[in-house]
Motif scaffolding. Structure first.
Motif, PDB file in Angstrom:
ATOM      1  N   PRO A  42       0.882  -1.241   0.061  1.00  0.00           N
ATOM      2  CA  PRO A  42      -0.061  -0.180   0.111  1.00  0.00           C
ATOM      3  C   PRO A  42       0.962   1.389   0.018  1.00  0.00           C
ATOM      4  CG  PRO A  42       0.109  -1.086   2.322  1.00  0.00           C
ATOM      5  CD  PRO A  42       0.903  -1.851   1.326  1.00  0.00           C
ATOM      6  N   VAL A  43       1.577   1.390  -1.029  1.00  0.00           N
ATOM      7  CA  VAL A  43       2.529   2.570  -1.100  1.00  0.00           C
ATOM      8  C   VAL A  43       1.593   3.848  -1.595  1.00  0.00           C
ATOM      9  CG1 VAL A  43       4.553   1.011  -1.725  1.00  0.00           C
ATOM     10  CG2 VAL A  43       3.275   2.114  -3.534  1.00  0.00           C
ATOM     11  N   LYS A  44       2.245   5.134  -1.444  1.00  0.00           N
ATOM     12  CA  LYS A  44       1.644   6.300  -1.500  1.00  0.00           C
ATOM     13  C   LYS A  44       2.539   7.128  -2.639  1.00  0.00           C
ATOM     14  CE  LYS A  44      -0.376   6.568   3.069  1.00  0.00           C
ATOM     15  NZ  LYS A  44       0.321   6.383   4.127  1.00  0.00           N
ATOM     16  N   ASP A  45       1.908   7.904  -3.427  1.00  0.00           N
ATOM     17  CA  ASP A  45       2.576   8.775  -4.561  1.00  0.00           C
ATOM     18  C   ASP A  45       3.606   8.112  -5.121  1.00  0.00           C
ATOM     19  OD1 ASP A  45       1.226  10.932  -3.454  1.00  0.00           O
ATOM     20  OD2 ASP A  45       2.700  11.315  -1.740  1.00  0.00           O
ATOM     21  N   ALA A  46       3.287   6.853  -5.658  1.00  0.00           N
ATOM     22  CA  ALA A  46       3.725   5.916  -6.729  1.00  0.00           C
ATOM     23  C   ALA A  46       4.322   7.045  -8.094  1.00  0.00           C
ATOM     24  CB  ALA A  46       3.469   4.833  -7.124  1.00  0.00           C
ATOM     25  N   GLU A  47       5.513   6.961  -8.202  1.00  0.00           N
ATOM     26  CA  GLU A  47       5.864   7.751  -9.821  1.00  0.00           C
ATOM     27  C   GLU A  47       6.029   7.050 -10.706  1.00  0.00           C
ATOM     28  OE1 GLU A  47       9.511   9.636  -8.288  1.00  0.00           O
ATOM     29  OE2 GLU A  47       8.529  11.461  -7.804  1.00  0.00           O
ATOM     30  N   GLN A  62       8.637   5.312  -5.654  1.00  0.00           N
ATOM     31  CA  GLN A  62       7.557   6.349  -4.957  1.00  0.00           C
ATOM     32  C   GLN A  62       8.379   7.875  -4.583  1.00  0.00           C
ATOM     33  OE1 GLN A  62       5.865   4.637  -1.502  1.00  0.00           O
ATOM     34  NE2 GLN A  62       7.345   3.904  -0.725  1.00  0.00           N
ATOM     35  N   LYS A  63       8.000   8.699  -4.407  1.00  0.00           N
ATOM     36  CA  LYS A  63       8.552  10.004  -4.055  1.00  0.00           C
ATOM     37  C   LYS A  63       9.181  10.005  -2.911  1.00  0.00           C
ATOM     38  CE  LYS A  63       4.799  12.772  -6.345  1.00  0.00           C
ATOM     39  NZ  LYS A  63       3.925  13.740  -6.454  1.00  0.00           N
TER      40      LYS A  63
END
Length: 164
Positions: A42-47, A62-63
């Protein structure tokens, strides 16, 4: 300076996706396809994310480093800016960039596998061979949580747009 473990040679062989929404969707789909719970990363802000089907190599950029607590088991997990692994049926091997908090220390997770998917147990293994096993259901995406997060994101986007 970007310390990417993804070389131009690796990138040339891969399906590469850019942007948080598409990367979240692709990773959840890939996890389901190989018999792993869709909420495992559940990662956030994947680039960016990528996948080489022939070898099973995947990566997620991710960032910044993020932490997530799996509430049903009370375990915090840390995800580095780059997470890499090799995926196969019901298993993630050669995992990098993921640590779980065990008592007071962060422990590197190197392998994850599921016995008797989708209702069985999921086991996390460290490089030293230590393992912990939990119910697979603890790592499934809860639809209400997902919808709530998406609504919050949309509300924040609306606020940002209106602020201009």
């Amino acid at each position: 300076m970007d310390k990417s473990p993804i070389t131009p040679e690796i990138r040339a062989k891969a399906e590469v996706y850019v942007g948080d929404e598409v990367c979240q969707e692709k990773f959840q789909l890939l996890l389901r396809e190989v018999g792993l719970p869709s909420g495992l990363l559940p990662v956030k802000d994947a680039e960016e994310c990528g996948y080489i089907e022939e070898t099973g190599f995947v990566w997620l950029k991710q960032k910044k480093k993020t932490e997530h607590k799996f509430k049903s088991i009370g375990k915090p997990v840390s995800y580095a800016p780059y997470v890499t692994a090799h995926v196969e049926k019901s298993r993630i091997k050669k995992l990098t960039g993921v640590k779980a908090k065990e008592l007071l220390i962060w422990v590197t997770i190197s392998e994850i596998y599921v016995d008797d998917p989708p209702t069985g147990k999921i086991t996390f293994k460290t490089p030293t061979g230590m393992t912990r096993t939990f119910p697979v259901s603890a790592f499934e995406i809860q639809e209400e949580v997902y919808k709530e997060a998406k609504q919050t994101k949309e509300a924040n986007a609306t606020i940002t747009v209106n602020a201009k």
